[in-house]
Design an enzyme around this catalytic site. Structure first.
Site, PDB file in Angstrom:
ATOM      1  N   CYS A 147       0.863  -1.387  -0.050  1.00 21.23           N
ATOM      2  CA  CYS A 147       0.226  -0.009   0.027  1.00 21.23           C
ATOM      3  C   CYS A 147       0.872   1.246   0.056  1.00 21.23           C
ATOM      4  O   CYS A 147       1.924   1.401   0.623  1.00 21.23           O
ATOM      5  CB  CYS A 147      -0.937   0.076   1.183  1.00 21.23           C
ATOM      6  SG  CYS A 147      -2.153   1.495   1.233  1.00 21.23           S
TER       7      CYS A 147
ATOM      8  N   CYS B  67       0.386   5.146   7.163  1.00 17.50           N
ATOM      9  CA  CYS B  67      -0.018   4.889   8.205  1.00 17.50           C
ATOM     10  C   CYS B  67       0.856   3.961   9.262  1.00 17.50           C
ATOM     11  O   CYS B  67       1.387   2.958   8.760  1.00 17.50           O
ATOM     12  CB  CYS B  67      -1.435   3.785   8.028  1.00 17.50           C
ATOM     13  SG  CYS B  67      -2.427   4.421   6.833  1.00 17.50           S
TER      14      CYS B  67
ATOM     15  N   CYS C  85       0.778   0.439  10.143  1.00 21.36           N
ATOM     16  CA  CYS C  85       0.133  -0.698   9.229  1.00 21.36           C
ATOM     17  C   CYS C  85       1.274  -1.613   8.608  1.00 21.36           C
ATOM     18  O   CYS C  85       2.207  -1.115   8.035  1.00 21.36           O
ATOM     19  CB  CYS C  85      -0.836   0.093   8.242  1.00 21.36           C
ATOM     20  SG  CYS C  85      -1.667  -1.315   7.170  1.00 21.36           S
TER      21      CYS C  85
ATOM     22  N   CYS D 246     -16.216  -9.537   6.157  1.00 22.64           N
ATOM     23  CA  CYS D 246     -15.491  -8.216   5.538  1.00 22.64           C
ATOM     24  C   CYS D 246     -14.348  -8.352   4.727  1.00 22.64           C
ATOM     25  O   CYS D 246     -13.400  -9.113   5.257  1.00 22.64           O
ATOM     26  CB  CYS D 246     -15.305  -7.449   7.091  1.00 22.64           C
ATOM     27  SG  CYS D 246     -14.395  -5.698   6.517  1.00 22.64           S
TER      28      CYS D 246
ATOM     29  N   CYS E 152     -19.437  -6.586   4.272  1.00 23.37           N
ATOM     30  CA  CYS E 152     -18.639  -5.535   4.031  1.00 23.37           C
ATOM     31  C   CYS E 152     -17.256  -5.320   3.478  1.00 23.37           C
ATOM     32  O   CYS E 152     -17.047  -6.594   3.048  1.00 23.37           O
ATOM     33  CB  CYS E 152     -18.343  -5.646   5.613  1.00 23.37           C
ATOM     34  SG  CYS E 152     -17.450  -4.149   6.493  1.00 23.37           S
TER      35      CYS E 152
ATOM     36  N   CYS F 276     -19.269   1.577   9.180  1.00 20.13           N
ATOM     37  CA  CYS F 276     -18.553   0.949  10.100  1.00 20.13           C
ATOM     38  C   CYS F 276     -17.196   1.910  10.106  1.00 20.13           C
ATOM     39  O   CYS F 276     -16.551   2.198   9.380  1.00 20.13           O
ATOM     40  CB  CYS F 276     -18.114  -0.176   9.821  1.00 20.13           C
ATOM     41  SG  CYS F 276     -16.834  -0.986  10.954  1.00 20.13           S
TER      42      CYS F 276
ATOM     43  N   ARG G  49     -17.378  -2.495  18.407  1.00 18.16           N
ATOM     44  CA  ARG G  49     -16.697  -4.009  18.186  1.00 18.16           C
ATOM     45  C   ARG G  49     -15.264  -3.831  18.743  1.00 18.16           C
ATOM     46  O   ARG G  49     -14.543  -3.025  18.478  1.00 18.16           O
ATOM     47  CB  ARG G  49     -16.494  -4.104  16.583  1.00 18.16           C
ATOM     48  CG  ARG G  49     -15.637  -5.437  16.035  1.00 18.16           C
ATOM     49  CD  ARG G  49     -15.839  -5.677  14.724  1.00 18.16           C
ATOM     50  NE  ARG G  49     -17.093  -5.626  14.079  1.00 18.16           N
ATOM     51  CZ  ARG G  49     -17.332  -5.048  13.418  1.00 18.16           C
ATOM     52  NH1 ARG G  49     -16.629  -4.264  12.366  1.00 18.16           N
ATOM     53  NH2 ARG G  49     -18.681  -5.013  12.643  1.00 18.16           N
TER      54      ARG G  49
HETATM   55  N1  SAM Z   1      -6.694   0.343   3.367  1.00 17.69           N
HETATM   56  C1  SAM Z   1      -8.021   0.584   3.981  1.00 17.69           C
HETATM   57  C2  SAM Z   1      -8.030   1.521   4.965  1.00 17.69           C
HETATM   58  O1  SAM Z   1      -6.963   2.141   5.415  1.00 17.69           O
HETATM   59  O2  SAM Z   1      -9.108   2.191   5.234  1.00 17.69           O
HETATM   60  C3  SAM Z   1      -8.684  -0.655   4.337  1.00 17.69           C
HETATM   61  C4  SAM Z   1      -7.690  -1.584   5.202  1.00 17.69           C
HETATM   62  S1  SAM Z   1      -7.090  -0.955   6.807  1.00 17.69           S
HETATM   63  C5  SAM Z   1      -5.720  -2.137   7.098  1.00 17.69           C
HETATM   64  C6  SAM Z   1      -8.116  -0.980   8.053  1.00 17.69           C
HETATM   65  C7  SAM Z   1      -7.913  -0.675   9.360  1.00 17.69           C
HETATM   66  O3  SAM Z   1      -7.102  -1.551  10.038  1.00 17.69           O
HETATM   67  C8  SAM Z   1      -7.283   0.635   9.627  1.00 17.69           C
HETATM   68  O4  SAM Z   1      -7.949   1.814   9.510  1.00 17.69           O
HETATM   69  C9  SAM Z   1      -7.064   0.698  10.890  1.00 17.69           C
HETATM   70  O5  SAM Z   1      -7.762   1.059  12.072  1.00 17.69           O
HETATM   71  C10 SAM Z   1      -6.601  -1.127  11.294  1.00 17.69           C
HETATM   72  N2  SAM Z   1      -5.382  -1.510  11.387  1.00 17.69           N
HETATM   73  C11 SAM Z   1      -4.432  -1.453  10.700  1.00 17.69           C
HETATM   74  N3  SAM Z   1      -3.193  -2.006  11.120  1.00 17.69           N
HETATM   75  C12 SAM Z   1      -3.678  -2.172  12.488  1.00 17.69           C
HETATM   76  C13 SAM Z   1      -2.606  -2.530  13.462  1.00 17.69           C
HETATM   77  N4  SAM Z   1      -1.509  -3.086  13.348  1.00 17.69           N
HETATM   78  N5  SAM Z   1      -3.172  -2.661  14.629  1.00 17.69           N
HETATM   79  C14 SAM Z   1      -4.671  -2.160  14.900  1.00 17.69           C
HETATM   80  N6  SAM Z   1      -5.545  -2.092  13.826  1.00 17.69           N
HETATM   81  C15 SAM Z   1      -4.740  -1.625  12.672  1.00 17.69           C
HETATM   82  C1  DTB Z   2     -10.953  -2.677  11.830  1.00 14.43           C
HETATM   83  O1  DTB Z   2     -11.377  -1.800  12.673  1.00 14.43           O
HETATM   84  N1  DTB Z   2     -10.084  -3.557  12.217  1.00 14.43           N
HETATM   85  C2  DTB Z   2      -9.971  -4.429  11.220  1.00 14.43           C
HETATM   86  C3  DTB Z   2     -11.033  -4.111  10.228  1.00 14.43           C
HETATM   87  N2  DTB Z   2     -11.445  -2.970  10.556  1.00 14.43           N
HETATM   88  C4  DTB Z   2     -10.597  -4.209   8.487  1.00 14.43           C
HETATM   89  C5  DTB Z   2      -8.475  -4.534  10.572  1.00 14.43           C
HETATM   90  C6  DTB Z   2      -7.426  -4.868  11.837  1.00 14.43           C
HETATM   91  C7  DTB Z   2      -6.238  -5.174  11.273  1.00 14.43           C
HETATM   92  C8  DTB Z   2      -4.999  -5.458  12.501  1.00 14.43           C
HETATM   93  C9  DTB Z   2      -3.870  -5.650  11.501  1.00 14.43           C
HETATM   94  C10 DTB Z   2      -3.736  -6.682  10.565  1.00 14.43           C
HETATM   95  O2  DTB Z   2      -4.163  -7.920  10.657  1.00 14.43           O
HETATM   96  O3  DTB Z   2      -3.240  -6.548   9.530  1.00 14.43           O
HETATM   97 FE1  SF4 Z   3      -2.656   1.366   3.337  1.00 10.32          FE
HETATM   98 FE2  SF4 Z   3      -2.639   0.094   5.670  1.00 10.32          FE
HETATM   99 FE3  SF4 Z   3      -3.053   2.672   5.574  1.00 10.32          FE
HETATM  100 FE4  SF4 Z   3      -5.093   0.888   4.796  1.00 10.32          FE
HETATM  101  S1  SF4 Z   3      -4.206   1.206   6.846  1.00 10.32           S
HETATM  102  S2  SF4 Z   3      -4.392   2.779   3.923  1.00 10.32           S
HETATM  103  S3  SF4 Z   3      -3.807  -0.843   3.955  1.00 10.32           S
HETATM  104  S4  SF4 Z   3      -1.259   1.519   5.061  1.00 10.32           S
END
Ligand code: SAM
Ligand code: DTB
Ligand code: SF4
Length: 335
Positions: A54, A58, A61, A98, A130, A190, A262
C-alpha cells in the site's frame, strides 16, 4: 431509554471517560441493556482480498509498502476463492463477512469490477457483506450499494489533532468525506479507531467526539488496540493498559447507544476475564477466525469456549432490520 444524541461536547465525553471505572462500566451496561439484547454478540469474519504494497504511510500498518514488515504482497484474490472463504466463515457462525484491500483508494478499473463481483457473490450467501477498500467517491459508493454491499469500514483511527502524527498521506477530512459518500449511498457505516498509537486521553475523547457528533452515528464502531508489528514506526509503542480499553469501549457505548461496538484488533492479548469486562461495558461485536488481515487473532475454538462460558450468543445476520428485535433500529436523524 437513553436518548440518541449528536450534540455531545468534548467536555461531556471527557467526564464520562474519566468516571471511576466500575461506575463507568455500570452506566455503559445499563445503556447496553436498554438498546441491545444483552449477551448477543455479532461475529464478523475478515479476509484480506488484496494484501500489502500500500502507498500510504499509516504508522501502525504492516501493509504499507514503505515499511519492511515481511508481509507477503498478494494481488487481488479470485472471486471463487473469496466465496469459498465466506462459506467457511458462515459455517463457523459469522453473520458478517468483511473484505479488506490494502488500497489508498478505490480506482475505477478491472480490480474494482472484480470486487463488485465478489460483493454480489457473497451477498447470495445471506451474510452481511462489508468492504474496507480505502477512500471512495460518491459514484463508487453507489456502485457498491447497487451490488448489495451492506456495510463499509473506514476508520477515523484517532482524533483530528493526533491524525497528522500517524498518517501524512491523506487528511482527516478525506476520511470524513468517504464516510459521507458511504452514508449518501445508503450503506451502513462502520467507523472507529485504534488505541495505543501514542495518543493522549484527550485524543481518545476527541476520536469519540468525531464519531458521536456525525449527523448519524456509525452503525458499527470498531475499537482496535494497536497490534505492534516489527518494521512499522509504532512497533515499540507501550502496551495499552486494559482499563483504558474498557474506558474506551464503555464511553463509546454510552455516547452511541444504538451502535455495535466492536472489540477488534488486539484480543489475542486479552484474557477471557478482560474480554468479559469489555462485553459487560457494551462491546457486542468481534472479529472471529485465527487471522485478522495479516496478524493473528484468537483461535475459533477458544472463542467458542469463551462464548459458552460467558453465555454469549452469536447475532443473526440482518437482525437490525427485524422488527421483533429490541431497539437498534435504523436511527432517525436528530439535530
Ligand atoms: N486500506 C484501507 C484503509 O486504510 O481504510 C482498508 C484496510 S486498513 C488495514 C483497515 C483498518 O485496520 C485501519 O484503518 C486501522 O484502523 C486498522 N489497522 C491496521 N493495522 C493495524 C494494527 N497494526 N493494529 C490495529 N489496527 C490496525
Ligand atoms: C478494523 O477496524 N479492524 C480490522 C478491520 N477494521 C478491517 C483490521 C485490523 C487489522 C489489524 C492488523 C492486521 O491484521 O493487518
Ligand atoms: Fe494502506 Fe494500511 Fe493505511 Fe489501509 S491502513 S491505507 S492498508 S497503509
Amino acid at each position: 431509554m437513553a436518548e440518541i444524541r449528536h450534540n455531545w461536547t468534548k467536555e461531556e465525553i471527557n467526564t464520562i471517560y474519566n468516571k471511576p471505572l466500575l461506575a463507568l462500566v455500570l452506566e455503559a451496561a445499563n445503556v447496553h441493556n436498554e438498546h441491545h439484547v444483552f449477551g448477543e454478540v455479532q461475529i464478523s469474519s475478515l479476509l484480506s482480498v488484496k494484501t500489502g504494497g500500500c502507498s500510504e504511510d499509516c504508522a501502525y500498518c504492516p501493509q504499507a509498502a514503505r515499511y519492511n514488515t515481511g508481509v507477503q504482497v498478494h494481488a487481488l484474490m479470485k472471486t471463487s476463492d473469496v466465496v469459498a472463504a465466506a462459506m467457511n466463515a458462515k459455517a463457523g457462525g459469522a453473520s458478517r463477512f468483511c473484505m479488506g484491500a490494502a488500497w489508498r483508494e478505490v480506482r475505477d478499473n478491472r480490480d474494482f469490477d472484480r470486487v463488485l463481483e465478489m460483493v454480489k457473490a457473497v451477498n447470495t450467501l445471506d451474510m452481511e457483506v462489508c468492504c474496507t477498500l480505502g477512500m471512495l467517491t460518491e459514484s463508487q459508493a453507489a456502485k457498491l450499494a447497487d451490488v448489495g454491499l451492506y456495510a463499509y469500514n473506514h476508520n477515523v483511527d484517532t482524533s483530528e489533532e493526533h491524525y497528522g502524527e500517524v498518517i501524512t498521506t491523506r487528511t482527516y477530512d478525506d476520511r470524513l468525506q468517504t464516510l459521507s459518500n458511504v452514508r449518501k449511498a445508503g450503506i451502513s457505516v462502520c467507523s472507529g479507531g485504534i488505541i495505543g498509537l501514542g495518543e493522549t486521553d484527550e485524543d481518545r475523547v476527541g476520536m469519540l467526539f468525531t464519531l458521536a457528533t456525525l449527523p448519524q452515528h456509525p452503525e458499527s464502531v470498531p475499537i482496535n488496540t494497536l497490534v505492534p508489528v516489527a518494521g512499522t514506526p509504532l512497533a515499540d509503542n507501550n502496551k495499552v493498559p486494559f482499563d483504558q480499553l474498557v474506558r474506551m469501549v464503555a464511553t463509546a457505548r454510552i455516547v452511541m447507544p444504538a451502535s455495535a461496538v466492536r472489540l477488534s484488533a488486539g484480543r489475542l492479548e486479552l484474557s477471557v476475564a478482560e474480554q468479559a469486562m469489555c462485553f459487560m461495558a457494551g462491546a457486542n461485536s468481534i472479529f472471529a477466525g485465527d487471522k485478522l488481515l495479516t496478524t493473528p487473532n484468537p483461535e475459533f475454538n477458544s472463542d467458542m469456549a469463551m462464548f459458552e462460558m460467558l453465555g454469549l450468543k452469536p447475532k443473526a445476520a440482518f437482525a437490525d432490520h427485524d422488527p421483533r428485535v429490541k431497539s437498534n433500529q435504523p436511527q432517525h436523524e436528530h439535530a
